[in-house]
Write a protein that holds these residues in place. Structure first.
Motif, PDB file in Angstrom:
ATOM      1  N   TRP A   1      16.043  28.077  72.936  1.00  0.00           N
ATOM      2  CA  TRP A   1      16.532  28.923  71.844  1.00  0.00           C
ATOM      3  C   TRP A   1      16.723  28.146  70.545  1.00  0.00           C
ATOM      4  O   TRP A   1      16.638  28.718  69.470  1.00  0.00           O
ATOM      5  CB  TRP A   1      17.843  29.601  72.246  1.00  0.00           C
ATOM      6  N   LYS A   2      16.975  26.837  70.648  1.00  0.00           N
ATOM      7  CA  LYS A   2      17.194  26.051  69.421  1.00  0.00           C
ATOM      8  C   LYS A   2      15.975  26.115  68.503  1.00  0.00           C
ATOM      9  O   LYS A   2      16.106  26.315  67.294  1.00  0.00           O
ATOM     10  CB  LYS A   2      17.559  24.610  69.772  1.00  0.00           C
ATOM     11  N   ASN A   3      14.773  25.963  69.072  1.00  0.00           N
ATOM     12  CA  ASN A   3      13.543  26.057  68.264  1.00  0.00           C
ATOM     13  C   ASN A   3      13.320  27.470  67.748  1.00  0.00           C
ATOM     14  O   ASN A   3      12.913  27.662  66.602  1.00  0.00           O
ATOM     15  CB  ASN A   3      12.314  25.629  69.084  1.00  0.00           C
ATOM     16  N   ILE A   4      13.574  28.454  68.614  1.00  0.00           N
ATOM     17  CA  ILE A   4      13.376  29.851  68.217  1.00  0.00           C
ATOM     18  C   ILE A   4      14.294  30.200  67.051  1.00  0.00           C
ATOM     19  O   ILE A   4      13.872  30.825  66.076  1.00  0.00           O
ATOM     20  CB  ILE A   4      13.611  30.803  69.415  1.00  0.00           C
ATOM     21  N   ILE A   5      15.557  29.778  67.139  1.00  0.00           N
ATOM     22  CA  ILE A   5      16.526  30.069  66.081  1.00  0.00           C
ATOM     23  C   ILE A   5      16.115  29.394  64.775  1.00  0.00           C
ATOM     24  O   ILE A   5      16.184  29.996  63.704  1.00  0.00           O
ATOM     25  CB  ILE A   5      17.949  29.637  66.507  1.00  0.00           C
TER      26      ILE A   5
ATOM     27  N   ASN B   1      23.267  33.458  58.180  1.00  0.00           N
ATOM     28  CA  ASN B   1      24.565  33.018  58.716  1.00  0.00           C
ATOM     29  C   ASN B   1      24.640  33.235  60.224  1.00  0.00           C
ATOM     30  O   ASN B   1      25.173  32.399  60.952  1.00  0.00           O
ATOM     31  CB  ASN B   1      25.712  33.758  58.027  1.00  0.00           C
ATOM     32  N   ILE B   2      24.097  34.362  60.693  1.00  0.00           N
ATOM     33  CA  ILE B   2      24.095  34.644  62.130  1.00  0.00           C
ATOM     34  C   ILE B   2      23.272  33.593  62.864  1.00  0.00           C
ATOM     35  O   ILE B   2      23.680  33.108  63.920  1.00  0.00           O
ATOM     36  CB  ILE B   2      23.578  36.078  62.439  1.00  0.00           C
ATOM     37  N   THR B   3      22.113  33.204  62.293  1.00  0.00           N
ATOM     38  CA  THR B   3      21.293  32.191  62.967  1.00  0.00           C
ATOM     39  C   THR B   3      22.031  30.849  63.035  1.00  0.00           C
ATOM     40  O   THR B   3      21.896  30.118  64.013  1.00  0.00           O
ATOM     41  CB  THR B   3      19.904  31.993  62.303  1.00  0.00           C
TER      42      THR B   3
ATOM     43  N   TYR C   1      23.061  28.989  66.594  1.00  0.00           N
ATOM     44  CA  TYR C   1      22.768  27.597  66.942  1.00  0.00           C
ATOM     45  C   TYR C   1      24.001  26.932  67.551  1.00  0.00           C
ATOM     46  O   TYR C   1      23.921  26.238  68.558  1.00  0.00           O
ATOM     47  CB  TYR C   1      22.293  26.833  65.698  1.00  0.00           C
ATOM     48  N   LYS C   2      25.181  27.197  66.941  1.00  0.00           N
ATOM     49  CA  LYS C   2      26.434  26.646  67.473  1.00  0.00           C
ATOM     50  C   LYS C   2      26.713  27.207  68.867  1.00  0.00           C
ATOM     51  O   LYS C   2      27.135  26.483  69.769  1.00  0.00           O
ATOM     52  CB  LYS C   2      27.605  26.984  66.548  1.00  0.00           C
TER      53      LYS C   2
END
Length: 199
Positions: free
Chosen positions: A184-188, A79-81, A85-86
């Protein structure tokens, strides 16, 4: 009556002196390992401590029922990930808007939005810190490198703000901050998959 995630517990409320003792007893259950309490209802009303050990001041004689809702740490991390992303999307959009406003010499509006962006970035670091601590991601090289990059940029932005060089700040936001945030989008996405694999 004590209910944890819909299951009634055979714990006698009246055999304890206060609410804190009852809650500590419930937390001893092995079921509570790797779970995070999300809600506590006492007598069907939400309960959260306003000051440390407030539950100790509530005598068990005043407690009719306790309902505890929990979530597994892995589910919480997923849920945190999703939230991260948002947040990254908000940071990306916000940085573009702030840079545009500074370039249009609308400094008052830009500074107002910049403050919001800085607050969101701080919250982002907080959420990332929770993930790192819960899932020991210190060894995760892309994660660690991305935190360091964004942290260094954040410090540089604060220095530039101190000098009130809004054009340089706009360049930093657009050409360094935004690409760092987008990485960060890919990392997340990878983190979410790794966390799900742990289940």
């Amino acid at each position: 009556m004590i209910v944890v995630d819909g299951h009634e517990k055979t714990i006698d409320i009246k055999s304890f002196q206060n609410l804190e003792q009852i809650l500590l007893k419930v937390m001893e259950d092995s079921y509570m390992n790797d779970r995070i309490v999300t809600d506590v209802l006492v007598n069907k009303e939400n309960f959260s401590e306003i000051y440390p050990h407030q539950a100790e001041d509530i005598p068990s004689s005043e407690v009719e029922s306790i309902e505890i809702v929990t979530m597994g740490t892995t589910e919480m991390a997923v849920n945190i990930t999703r939230e991260l992303y948002k947040v990254v999307t908000i940071m990306d959009t916000g940085a573009h808007q702030v840079a545009t406003l500074f370039r249009q010499a609308d400094d008052a509006e830009a500074l107002d939005m910049l403050q919001d962006l800085l607050d969101v970035t701080r919250d982002f670091f907080g959420m990332v810190g929770v993930l790192r601590d819960e899932f020991t991601l210190r060894e995760h090289k892309p994660f660690t490198a991305a935190i360091e990059e964004l942290s260094n940029l954040f410090t540089e932005m604060l220095d530039v703000m101190g000098n009130e060089d809004w054009i340089l700040l706009s360049d930093l936001l657009e050409y360094e901050y935004v690409p760092a945030v987008q990485r960060w989008k890919n990392i997340i996405a990878k983190l979410r998959e790794e966390i799900r694999d742990v289940q």
